[in-house]
Design a protein around this motif. Structure first.
Motif, short mmCIF file in Angstrom:
data_model
loop_
_atom_site.label_atom_id
_atom_site.label_comp_id
_atom_site.label_asym_id
_atom_site.label_seq_id
_atom_site.Cartn_x
_atom_site.Cartn_y
_atom_site.Cartn_z
N CYS A 126 4.45 2.64 -8.61
CA CYS A 126 5.07 3.07 -7.35
C CYS A 126 6.04 4.22 -7.59
CB CYS A 126 5.81 1.87 -6.75
SG CYS A 126 6.57 2.21 -5.14
N LEU A 140 1.18 -5.24 -6.23
CA LEU A 140 0.24 -6.32 -5.93
C LEU A 140 0.77 -7.60 -6.55
CD1 LEU A 140 -2.63 -6.96 -4.69
CD2 LEU A 140 -3.49 -6.71 -7.03
N GLU A 144 7.06 -7.15 -2.84
CA GLU A 144 6.29 -8.01 -3.75
C GLU A 144 7.00 -9.33 -4.03
OE1 GLU A 144 3.32 -7.22 -4.15
OE2 GLU A 144 3.56 -5.20 -3.38
N GLY A 153 -3.04 0.85 -3.97
CA GLY A 153 -1.80 0.13 -3.80
C GLY A 153 -0.67 0.65 -4.67
N CYS A 165 0.52 -3.28 3.59
CA CYS A 165 0.26 -4.37 2.65
C CYS A 165 -1.24 -4.43 2.39
CB CYS A 165 0.75 -5.69 3.25
SG CYS A 165 0.42 -7.13 2.21
N LEU A 166 -1.62 -4.59 1.14
CA LEU A 166 -3.04 -4.66 0.81
C LEU A 166 -3.71 -5.88 1.42
CD1 LEU A 166 -2.98 -3.51 -2.93
CD2 LEU A 166 -3.12 -2.14 -0.84
N CYS A 197 9.28 -1.53 -2.49
CA CYS A 197 8.16 -2.18 -3.17
C CYS A 197 8.61 -3.47 -3.87
CB CYS A 197 7.54 -1.21 -4.17
SG CYS A 197 6.18 -1.90 -5.14
N TYR A 204 3.12 -3.28 -10.45
CA TYR A 204 3.49 -2.15 -9.59
C TYR A 204 3.17 -0.83 -10.26
CZ TYR A 204 7.66 -2.17 -12.58
OH TYR A 204 8.51 -2.15 -13.67
N SER A 206 0.83 -1.19 0.00
CA SER A 206 0.00 0.00 0.00
C SER A 206 0.87 1.25 0.00
CB SER A 206 -0.94 0.01 1.21
OG SER A 206 -0.20 -0.06 2.41
N MET A 211 -5.30 -3.31 -7.79
CA MET A 211 -4.31 -2.53 -7.07
C MET A 211 -4.74 -1.07 -6.97
SD MET A 211 -0.24 -2.00 -7.96
CE MET A 211 -0.58 -1.36 -9.62
#
Length: 220
Positions: free
Chosen positions: A98, A82, A175, A79, A132-133, A171, A96, A2, A74
């Motif tokens: 990000c 993900l 992941e 996010g 974290c989602l 990130c 991603y 997240s 995501m």
């Protein structure tokens, strides 16, 4: 992973897609327009604790559709990254969108990623907050290296090498951990893990409600 509320999205004029700079890029990745929202798994579900299977078939409609769905899921969940097992799919794949610490936005996907360990003289551990989602509502400080290099493939099987610094490096590590069957909770002390789960209990309902509203606004 997240995106913390106090960390703004990067400038859309400075974007790297699949590791390459582009002249411009939309706020919503094109994949979101093709995808469907999938339910995001929650810590405690078995699929989050298993090492994911390698992707063996590239260039398929099924793989493309999964990536589209992951991008939309995501985005709806606010996010920055993900992994496939976070939408219930046992495959080595993550997406991603990000920012790094220099205002550059990084967007893409990686199939069968492998994290390279930076040379000792080119890395340092940094404690920073991450969420974290699959642990909705919680955020804890986690030590990560400030640089990361991940090797893998795109959905068509072309090799990729993605390098990140700062928050984007975090990130990439977060992941990749997911695909090995780990969440960031596994990197916490027992006390901090209990605190993260307490935060989730307190905030989860509100977080899930916001996701539903965002999906509804999109008509999804």
């Amino acid at each position: 992973m997240s995106l913390p509320h106090d960390r703004p999205r990067a400038d859309d004029q400075r974007v790297r897609v699949q590791g390459e700079p582009v002249d411009s890029y939309p706020a919503l990745p094109p994949e979101t327009g093709r995808g469907s929202v999938r339910r995001i798994t929650v810590v405690g579900e078995d699929i989050l604790n298993r090492r994911c299977r390698e992707v063996t078939e590239f260039g398929t409609a099924e793989l493309s559709a999964l990536i589209d769905d992951m991008f939309l899921s995501m985005w709806v969940a606010d996010g920055a990254g993900l992994a496939a097992n976070q939408v219930g799919v046992d495959l080595r794949l993550f997406v991603y969108d990000c920012p790094d610490d220099y205002g550059v936005r990084h967007v893409g996907h990686l199939v069968n990623p492998v994290l390279d360990q930076p040379e000792a003289g080119r890395r340092r551990l940094v404690d920073d907050f991450e969420g974290c989602l699959s642990v909705p509502g919680a955020s804890m400080a986690v030590p990560r290296t400030d640089r990361a290099v991940v090797r893998g493939f795109d959905k068509d099987g072309a090799p990729l090498v993605i390098e990140g610094t700062g928050y984007f490096a975090r990130c990439l590590q977060h992941e990749t951990d997911h695909l090995l069957g780990h969440t960031y909770l596994d990197r916490l002390s027992r006390r901090d893990r209990r605190e993260a789960l307490r935060q989730m209990d307190d905030r989860c309902e509100d977080v899930l409600a916001r996701r539903e509203v965002k999906a509804a606004d999109l008509g999804r």
